[in-house]
Design a protein around this motif. Structure first.
Motif, PDB file in Angstrom:
ATOM      1  N   ARG A  85      -9.271 -58.112  16.214  1.00 22.60           N
ATOM      2  CA  ARG A  85      -9.716 -57.037  17.106  1.00 22.60           C
ATOM      3  C   ARG A  85     -11.065 -56.476  16.665  1.00 22.60           C
ATOM      4  NH1 ARG A  85      -4.206 -55.580  16.739  1.00 22.60           N
ATOM      5  NH2 ARG A  85      -4.664 -53.810  15.381  1.00 22.60           N
ATOM      6  N   LYS A  86     -11.242 -56.344  15.374  1.00 28.52           N
ATOM      7  CA  LYS A  86     -12.517 -55.848  14.868  1.00 28.52           C
ATOM      8  C   LYS A  86     -13.639 -56.846  15.143  1.00 28.52           C
ATOM      9  CE  LYS A  86     -10.734 -52.867  11.186  1.00 28.52           C
ATOM     10  NZ  LYS A  86     -11.518 -51.676  11.579  1.00 28.52           N
ATOM     11  N   ALA A  87     -13.326 -58.123  15.014  1.00 28.09           N
ATOM     12  CA  ALA A  87     -14.335 -59.154  15.252  1.00 28.09           C
ATOM     13  C   ALA A  87     -14.769 -59.194  16.709  1.00 28.09           C
ATOM     14  CB  ALA A  87     -13.785 -60.519  14.833  1.00 28.09           C
ATOM     15  N   GLY A  98     -18.548 -47.048  12.694  1.00 26.08           N
ATOM     16  CA  GLY A  98     -19.051 -47.127  11.326  1.00 26.08           C
ATOM     17  C   GLY A  98     -19.680 -45.818  10.878  1.00 26.08           C
ATOM     18  N   ILE A  99     -20.398 -45.157  11.784  1.00 26.43           N
ATOM     19  CA  ILE A  99     -20.982 -43.854  11.455  1.00 26.43           C
ATOM     20  C   ILE A  99     -19.874 -42.850  11.142  1.00 26.43           C
ATOM     21  CG2 ILE A  99     -22.259 -41.892  12.405  1.00 26.43           C
ATOM     22  CD1 ILE A  99     -23.970 -43.920  13.955  1.00 26.43           C
ATOM     23  N   LEU A 100     -18.830 -42.844  11.980  1.00 26.53           N
ATOM     24  CA  LEU A 100     -17.704 -41.947  11.719  1.00 26.53           C
ATOM     25  C   LEU A 100     -17.065 -42.237  10.362  1.00 26.53           C
ATOM     26  CD1 LEU A 100     -15.878 -41.749  15.175  1.00 26.53           C
ATOM     27  CD2 LEU A 100     -17.178 -39.943  14.031  1.00 26.53           C
ATOM     28  N   LEU A 143     -10.529 -42.270   2.875  1.00 21.92           N
ATOM     29  CA  LEU A 143      -9.975 -43.520   3.390  1.00 21.92           C
ATOM     30  C   LEU A 143      -8.786 -43.254   4.305  1.00 21.92           C
ATOM     31  CD1 LEU A 143     -10.069 -46.585   3.443  1.00 21.92           C
ATOM     32  CD2 LEU A 143      -8.620 -46.618   1.407  1.00 21.92           C
ATOM     33  N   PHE A 144      -8.008 -42.236   3.986  1.00 17.50           N
ATOM     34  CA  PHE A 144      -6.868 -41.883   4.830  1.00 17.50           C
ATOM     35  C   PHE A 144      -7.343 -41.516   6.236  1.00 17.50           C
ATOM     36  CE2 PHE A 144      -3.455 -38.806   6.110  1.00 17.50           C
ATOM     37  CZ  PHE A 144      -2.419 -39.730   6.153  1.00 17.50           C
ATOM     38  N   MET A 145      -8.437 -40.773   6.331  1.00 22.56           N
ATOM     39  CA  MET A 145      -8.983 -40.413   7.636  1.00 22.56           C
ATOM     40  C   MET A 145      -9.437 -41.657   8.405  1.00 22.56           C
ATOM     41  SD  MET A 145      -8.693 -37.162   8.104  1.00 22.56           S
ATOM     42  CE  MET A 145      -7.097 -37.443   7.328  1.00 22.56           C
ATOM     43  N   VAL A 148      -6.193 -43.566   9.615  1.00 18.02           N
ATOM     44  CA  VAL A 148      -5.369 -42.887  10.610  1.00 18.02           C
ATOM     45  C   VAL A 148      -6.147 -42.626  11.898  1.00 18.02           C
ATOM     46  CG1 VAL A 148      -4.079 -40.776  11.113  1.00 18.02           C
ATOM     47  CG2 VAL A 148      -3.886 -41.845   8.868  1.00 18.02           C
ATOM     48  N   ALA A 149      -7.373 -42.136  11.771  1.00 16.53           N
ATOM     49  CA  ALA A 149      -8.160 -41.792  12.960  1.00 16.53           C
ATOM     50  C   ALA A 149      -8.823 -43.014  13.582  1.00 16.53           C
ATOM     51  CB  ALA A 149      -9.217 -40.747  12.600  1.00 16.53           C
ATOM     52  N   GLY A 150      -8.986 -44.071  12.798  1.00 10.96           N
ATOM     53  CA  GLY A 150      -9.653 -45.268  13.287  1.00 10.96           C
ATOM     54  C   GLY A 150     -11.110 -45.281  12.871  1.00 10.96           C
TER      55      GLY A 150
END
Length: 327
Positions: A85-87, A98-100, A143-145, A148-150
């Protein structure tokens, strides 16, 4: 040694016999989480045992696993699907996410500096405890954010998209697109947050931030590269397992131990450094550290090490065992 082996085999036979005989008296006191799929797997397993298709020891080893985290083959399959999905995502989406993620990891870095970097008395009296606190409070939160948030975190993507590539669900071009866009997005978010933190006056430990930047660019290329391998091997293990967990608690437990460990023993994470190093420069380290030093002496070797740790150390062994790498 032989006595222990006999005891182990006897225990396995006893467990298998108990499974074949059905629930024991009083077992209604124990309730386990289960799904229809898990129930069907348990029924098939019990039927195979009664039919003699499984030996007692095999019955114990192959028994269906419950719980809130997928078993290892399921974790690999989940990593492949997530990597695919990421690809397939568009460059714009990857950069924005990526900015988030750069912001999220940066928030974690700021928390680490604020808490673990602001206890000089503990650091002097008990440096091990200070390292533990520096690792526990900060990057695990970041990393948890992301999980969980994507988001699109370059370091985790080195493992996930590689898994999709191995299984034919992504191309080399997809991998290069994802890694490049997520790396650029992470950098933009991290630097923007560092600038925001300094402008807002919420950097509680500017001296610590500056010292971290000076220290990180003072290490030779090879040790820095190797620290990057160790770090991302642990980070990708955290992402790998947490992505296969179904509850927030399980995701957090799967993630906090390896992440806090790599921070405590001083390994190098490229995205965290994209925030910590600019924060140090904006906090006074620019007198002895340049932007060129930041990239050439740290972020470049750490990025290369992170790729090795994620793609080779984390993904390839599982691809060989549970995937099609050596098939």
């Amino acid at each position: 040694m032989f006595g222990l082996a006999k005891i182990s085999v006897a225990a396995a036979v006893l467990l298998a016999s108990t499974a074949a005989a059905g629930p024991s008296p009083g077992s209604h006191w124990v309730q386990q989480r289960s799904t229809p799929a898990a129930g069907a797997g348990a029924a098939a397993h019990a039927g195979a045992l009664r039919a003699g298709a499984l030996k007692p020891v095999e019955a114990v080893l192959q028994a269906p696993r419950g719980g809130m985290v997928k078993p290892p083959p399921g974790l690999y399959a989940n990593a492949v699907d997530l990597g695919a999905r990421k690809a397939a995502a568009s460059p714009v989406d990857i950069v924005l996410l990526g900015i988030l993620s750069g912001f999220h990891i940066g928030f974690g870095g700021l928390l680490a500096v604020t808490v673990g970097g602001s206890i000089p008395a503990i650091k002097s009296a008990n440096p091990g405890l200070q390292k533990l606190l520096f690792g526990l409070f900060g990057l695990p939160f970041g990393l948890f954010m992301v999980l969980v948030a994507g988001g699109e975190l370059f370091t985790g993507n080195t493992a996930l998209v590689t898994a999709a590539l191995v299984e034919g669900k992504a191309t080399v071009a997809n991998l290069v697109k994802n890694w490049t866009c997520s790396w650029v997005g992470n950098l933009l978010g991290s630097v923007l947050l560092a600038k925001l933190v300094v402008a807002a006056g919420i950097n509680a430990a500017p001296g610590t931030a500056a010292a971290i930047a000076v220290s990180k660019v003072s290490s030779p290329f090879m040790p820095t590269f190797l620290k990057g391998i160790v770090c991302n091997w642990m980070v990708c293990m955290a992402v790998w397992v947490a992505a296969g967990a179904t509850s927030l608690t399980d995701k957090y437990l799967a993630m906090i131990l390896p992440v806090s460990a790599f921070v405590a023993f001083g390994a190098e994470h490229s995205v965290a450094n994209m925030f910590l190093l600019p924060l140090g420069l904006f906090s006074g380290a620019s007198k002895s550290v340049s932007w060129q030093d930041l990239f050439v002496k740290n972020i470049l070797p750490v990025t290369l090490g992170n790729i090795v740790g994620g793609a080779l150390c984390q993904t390839m062994p599982y691809a060989a065992v549970y995937g099609s790498l050596l098939k």
